[in-house]
Design a protein around this motif. Structure first.
Motif, PDB file in Angstrom:
ATOM      1  N   ALA A 194       0.837  -1.206   0.000  1.00 40.62           N
ATOM      2  CA  ALA A 194       0.000   0.000   0.000  1.00 40.62           C
ATOM      3  C   ALA A 194       0.870   1.254   0.000  1.00 40.62           C
ATOM      4  O   ALA A 194       0.566   2.233  -0.705  1.00 40.62           O
ATOM      5  CB  ALA A 194      -0.931  -0.012   1.201  1.00 40.62           C
ATOM      6  N   LEU A 195       1.974   1.238   0.755  1.00 37.76           N
ATOM      7  CA  LEU A 195       2.887   2.382   0.758  1.00 37.76           C
ATOM      8  C   LEU A 195       3.542   2.581  -0.604  1.00 37.76           C
ATOM      9  O   LEU A 195       3.752   3.711  -1.045  1.00 37.76           O
ATOM     10  CB  LEU A 195       3.960   2.201   1.832  1.00 37.76           C
ATOM     11  N   VAL A 196       3.873   1.478  -1.276  1.00 39.21           N
ATOM     12  CA  VAL A 196       4.453   1.569  -2.618  1.00 39.21           C
ATOM     13  C   VAL A 196       3.455   2.203  -3.579  1.00 39.21           C
ATOM     14  O   VAL A 196       3.804   3.094  -4.357  1.00 39.21           O
ATOM     15  CB  VAL A 196       4.891   0.170  -3.124  1.00 39.21           C
ATOM     16  N   TYR A 197       2.190   1.789  -3.507  1.00 41.62           N
ATOM     17  CA  TYR A 197       1.170   2.369  -4.374  1.00 41.62           C
ATOM     18  C   TYR A 197       0.989   3.857  -4.095  1.00 41.62           C
ATOM     19  O   TYR A 197       0.858   4.656  -5.016  1.00 41.62           O
ATOM     20  CB  TYR A 197      -0.164   1.641  -4.210  1.00 41.62           C
ATOM     21  N   VAL A 198       1.009   4.244  -2.822  1.00 45.75           N
ATOM     22  CA  VAL A 198       0.856   5.656  -2.465  1.00 45.75           C
ATOM     23  C   VAL A 198       2.025   6.468  -3.010  1.00 45.75           C
ATOM     24  O   VAL A 198       1.839   7.556  -3.554  1.00 45.75           O
ATOM     25  CB  VAL A 198       0.718   5.816  -0.931  1.00 45.75           C
ATOM     26  N   SER A 199       3.240   5.946  -2.880  1.00 43.78           N
ATOM     27  CA  SER A 199       4.406   6.682  -3.392  1.00 43.78           C
ATOM     28  C   SER A 199       4.376   6.778  -4.912  1.00 43.78           C
ATOM     29  O   SER A 199       4.747   7.812  -5.471  1.00 43.78           O
ATOM     30  CB  SER A 199       5.702   6.044  -2.908  1.00 43.78           C
ATOM     31  N   TYR A 200       3.908   5.733  -5.590  1.00 41.06           N
ATOM     32  CA  TYR A 200       3.779   5.797  -7.046  1.00 41.06           C
ATOM     33  C   TYR A 200       2.739   6.829  -7.456  1.00 41.06           C
ATOM     34  O   TYR A 200       2.921   7.560  -8.419  1.00 41.06           O
ATOM     35  CB  TYR A 200       3.400   4.441  -7.625  1.00 41.06           C
ATOM     36  N   MET A 201       1.639   6.885  -6.699  1.00 35.67           N
ATOM     37  CA  MET A 201       0.600   7.876  -7.008  1.00 35.67           C
ATOM     38  C   MET A 201       1.133   9.284  -6.804  1.00 35.67           C
ATOM     39  O   MET A 201       0.849  10.184  -7.581  1.00 35.67           O
ATOM     40  CB  MET A 201      -0.637   7.648  -6.143  1.00 35.67           C
ATOM     41  N   GLY A 202       1.927   9.487  -5.751  1.00 37.60           N
ATOM     42  CA  GLY A 202       2.533  10.792  -5.517  1.00 37.60           C
ATOM     43  C   GLY A 202       3.480  11.180  -6.638  1.00 37.60           C
ATOM     44  O   GLY A 202       3.470  12.319  -7.114  1.00 37.60           O
ATOM     45  N   THR A 203       4.293  10.228  -7.082  1.00 39.02           N
ATOM     46  CA  THR A 203       5.211  10.479  -8.187  1.00 39.02           C
ATOM     47  C   THR A 203       4.447  10.768  -9.464  1.00 39.02           C
ATOM     48  O   THR A 203       4.806  11.680 -10.223  1.00 39.02           O
ATOM     49  CB  THR A 203       6.133   9.259  -8.396  1.00 39.02           C
ATOM     50  N   LEU A 204       3.386  10.035  -9.698  1.00 37.73           N
ATOM     51  CA  LEU A 204       2.572  10.244 -10.892  1.00 37.73           C
ATOM     52  C   LEU A 204       1.908  11.614 -10.875  1.00 37.73           C
ATOM     53  O   LEU A 204       1.878  12.316 -11.887  1.00 37.73           O
ATOM     54  CB  LEU A 204       1.516   9.140 -11.001  1.00 37.73           C
ATOM     55  N   ASP A 207       3.008  14.282  -9.268  1.00 35.19           N
ATOM     56  CA  ASP A 207       4.059  15.281  -9.474  1.00 35.19           C
ATOM     57  C   ASP A 207       4.415  15.387 -10.950  1.00 35.19           C
ATOM     58  O   ASP A 207       4.583  16.495 -11.481  1.00 35.19           O
ATOM     59  CB  ASP A 207       5.309  14.929  -8.666  1.00 35.19           C
ATOM     60  N   ALA A 208       4.534  14.253 -11.618  1.00 32.82           N
ATOM     61  CA  ALA A 208       4.855  14.262 -13.047  1.00 32.82           C
ATOM     62  C   ALA A 208       3.740  14.919 -13.850  1.00 32.82           C
ATOM     63  O   ALA A 208       3.993  15.682 -14.791  1.00 32.82           O
ATOM     64  CB  ALA A 208       5.100  12.831 -13.537  1.00 32.82           C
ATOM     65  N   TRP A 209       2.498  14.634 -13.474  1.00 32.54           N
ATOM     66  CA  TRP A 209       1.365  15.235 -14.183  1.00 32.54           C
ATOM     67  C   TRP A 209       1.349  16.751 -13.994  1.00 32.54           C
ATOM     68  O   TRP A 209       1.079  17.499 -14.943  1.00 32.54           O
ATOM     69  CB  TRP A 209       0.053  14.621 -13.694  1.00 32.54           C
ATOM     70  N   ASN A 210       1.659  17.203 -12.787  1.00 33.58           N
ATOM     71  CA  ASN A 210       1.708  18.642 -12.530  1.00 33.58           C
ATOM     72  C   ASN A 210       2.799  19.303 -13.351  1.00 33.58           C
ATOM     73  O   ASN A 210       2.621  20.408 -13.865  1.00 33.58           O
ATOM     74  CB  ASN A 210       1.911  18.921 -11.045  1.00 33.58           C
ATOM     75  N   GLU A 211       3.947  18.654 -13.474  1.00 30.63           N
ATOM     76  CA  GLU A 211       5.041  19.197 -14.293  1.00 30.63           C
ATOM     77  C   GLU A 211       4.635  19.282 -15.755  1.00 30.63           C
ATOM     78  O   GLU A 211       4.923  20.268 -16.425  1.00 30.63           O
ATOM     79  CB  GLU A 211       6.305  18.343 -14.141  1.00 30.63           C
ATOM     80  N   VAL A 212       3.956  18.263 -16.254  1.00 28.08           N
ATOM     81  CA  VAL A 212       3.502  18.270 -17.649  1.00 28.08           C
ATOM     82  C   VAL A 212       2.476  19.378 -17.847  1.00 28.08           C
ATOM     83  O   VAL A 212       2.503  20.101 -18.840  1.00 28.08           O
ATOM     84  CB  VAL A 212       2.910  16.881 -18.036  1.00 28.08           C
ATOM     85  N   SER A 213       1.574  19.524 -16.889  1.00 26.41           N
ATOM     86  CA  SER A 213       0.540  20.560 -16.986  1.00 26.41           C
ATOM     87  C   SER A 213       1.154  21.952 -16.976  1.00 26.41           C
ATOM     88  O   SER A 213       0.725  22.830 -17.716  1.00 26.41           O
ATOM     89  CB  SER A 213      -0.448  20.440 -15.829  1.00 26.41           C
ATOM     90  N   LYS A 214       2.160  22.166 -16.151  1.00 31.02           N
ATOM     91  CA  LYS A 214       2.840  23.470 -16.111  1.00 31.02           C
ATOM     92  C   LYS A 214       3.556  23.730 -17.426  1.00 31.02           C
ATOM     93  O   LYS A 214       3.577  24.842 -17.922  1.00 31.02           O
ATOM     94  CB  LYS A 214       3.838  23.513 -14.965  1.00 31.02           C
ATOM     95  N   GLY A 215       4.155  22.706 -17.986  1.00 28.41           N
ATOM     96  CA  GLY A 215       4.868  22.839 -19.252  1.00 28.41           C
ATOM     97  C   GLY A 215       3.936  23.200 -20.391  1.00 28.41           C
ATOM     98  O   GLY A 215       4.267  23.998 -21.256  1.00 28.41           O
ATOM     99  N   LYS A 216       2.728  22.661 -20.402  1.00 28.64           N
ATOM    100  CA  LYS A 216       1.755  22.975 -21.445  1.00 28.64           C
ATOM    101  C   LYS A 216       1.306  24.425 -21.347  1.00 28.64           C
ATOM    102  O   LYS A 216       1.088  25.090 -22.346  1.00 28.64           O
ATOM    103  CB  LYS A 216       0.535  22.055 -21.345  1.00 28.64           C
ATOM    104  N   GLY A 217       1.166  24.919 -20.141  1.00 25.24           N
ATOM    105  CA  GLY A 217       0.731  26.301 -19.934  1.00 25.24           C
ATOM    106  C   GLY A 217       1.741  27.288 -20.473  1.00 25.24           C
ATOM    107  O   GLY A 217       1.394  28.318 -21.022  1.00 25.24           O
ATOM    108  N   ARG A 218       3.015  27.013 -20.371  1.00 22.48           N
ATOM    109  CA  ARG A 218       4.065  27.911 -20.850  1.00 22.48           C
ATOM    110  C   ARG A 218       4.156  27.896 -22.368  1.00 22.48           C
ATOM    111  O   ARG A 218       4.420  28.898 -22.990  1.00 22.48           O
ATOM    112  CB  ARG A 218       5.413  27.503 -20.260  1.00 22.48           C
ATOM    113  N   LYS A 219       3.972  26.741 -22.967  1.00 19.98           N
ATOM    114  CA  LYS A 219       4.142  26.627 -24.411  1.00 19.98           C
ATOM    115  C   LYS A 219       2.986  27.273 -25.183  1.00 19.98           C
ATOM    116  O   LYS A 219       3.130  27.603 -26.324  1.00 19.98           O
ATOM    117  CB  LYS A 219       4.242  25.150 -24.806  1.00 19.98           C
ATOM    118  N   SER A 220       1.848  27.440 -24.541  1.00 13.76           N
ATOM    119  CA  SER A 220       0.706  27.979 -25.253  1.00 13.76           C
ATOM    120  C   SER A 220       0.807  29.488 -25.456  1.00 13.76           C
ATOM    121  O   SER A 220      -0.018  30.096 -26.083  1.00 13.76           O
ATOM    122  CB  SER A 220      -0.588  27.640 -24.500  1.00 13.76           C
ATOM    123  N   LYS A 221       1.836  30.125 -24.961  1.00 16.74           N
ATOM    124  CA  LYS A 221       2.039  31.550 -25.069  1.00 16.74           C
ATOM    125  C   LYS A 221       2.189  32.034 -26.448  1.00 16.74           C
ATOM    126  O   LYS A 221       2.553  31.845 -27.416  1.00 16.74           O
ATOM    127  CB  LYS A 221       3.260  31.926 -24.264  1.00 16.74           C
TER     128      LYS A 221
END
Length: 125
Positions: free
Chosen positions: A99-109, A111-125
């Protein structure tokens, strides 16, 4: 999962599930195994990660149970009755760490999704 399916799979509510659990318990006791020993570390990387995070003593005990069960199986023998009675096939040692492994994977996922979302916001300029 639907409530009907949960009630069907719950050994406290379903006689069929209780019968299956009793039969599985008897088979695991014959070889001195626990239910968590049946998970294959080479098939599922989450299991491998959970086993890597467990203390060395628990992993060594798991490996000894697996070796003993393979030895007994090859000899077409079972554990003696007195040792079978001492076994605890449904005492879990892996589920909490899994269960802890799944929680850490979800946290990593996330974080990665937030980084991708931030990257899309900058490129749309």
């Amino acid at each position: 999962m639907s409530s009907f399916l949960q009630s069907f799979l719950d050994p406290k509510k379903s006689w069929l599930a209780a019968l299956h659990m009793k039969s599985l318990s008897k088979r695991l006791r014959k070889y001195g195994l626990r239910y968590d020993d049946l998970y294959d570390r080479y098939y599922d990387l989450d299991i491998k990660e959970a086993l890597n995070r467990l203390p060395r003593e628990i992993v060594n005990a798991r490996n000894q149970r697996l070796k003993r069960s393979m030895d007994l199986s090859m000899k077409h023998e079972y554990l003696p009755e007195n040792l079978q009675q001492m076994q605890t096939p449904f005492r879990s040692y892996l589920q909490d760490m899994l269960a802890l492994v799944y929680v850490s994977y979800m946290g990593t996922l996330c974080d990665a999704w937030n980084e991708v979302s931030k990257g899309k916001g900058r490129k749309s300029k």
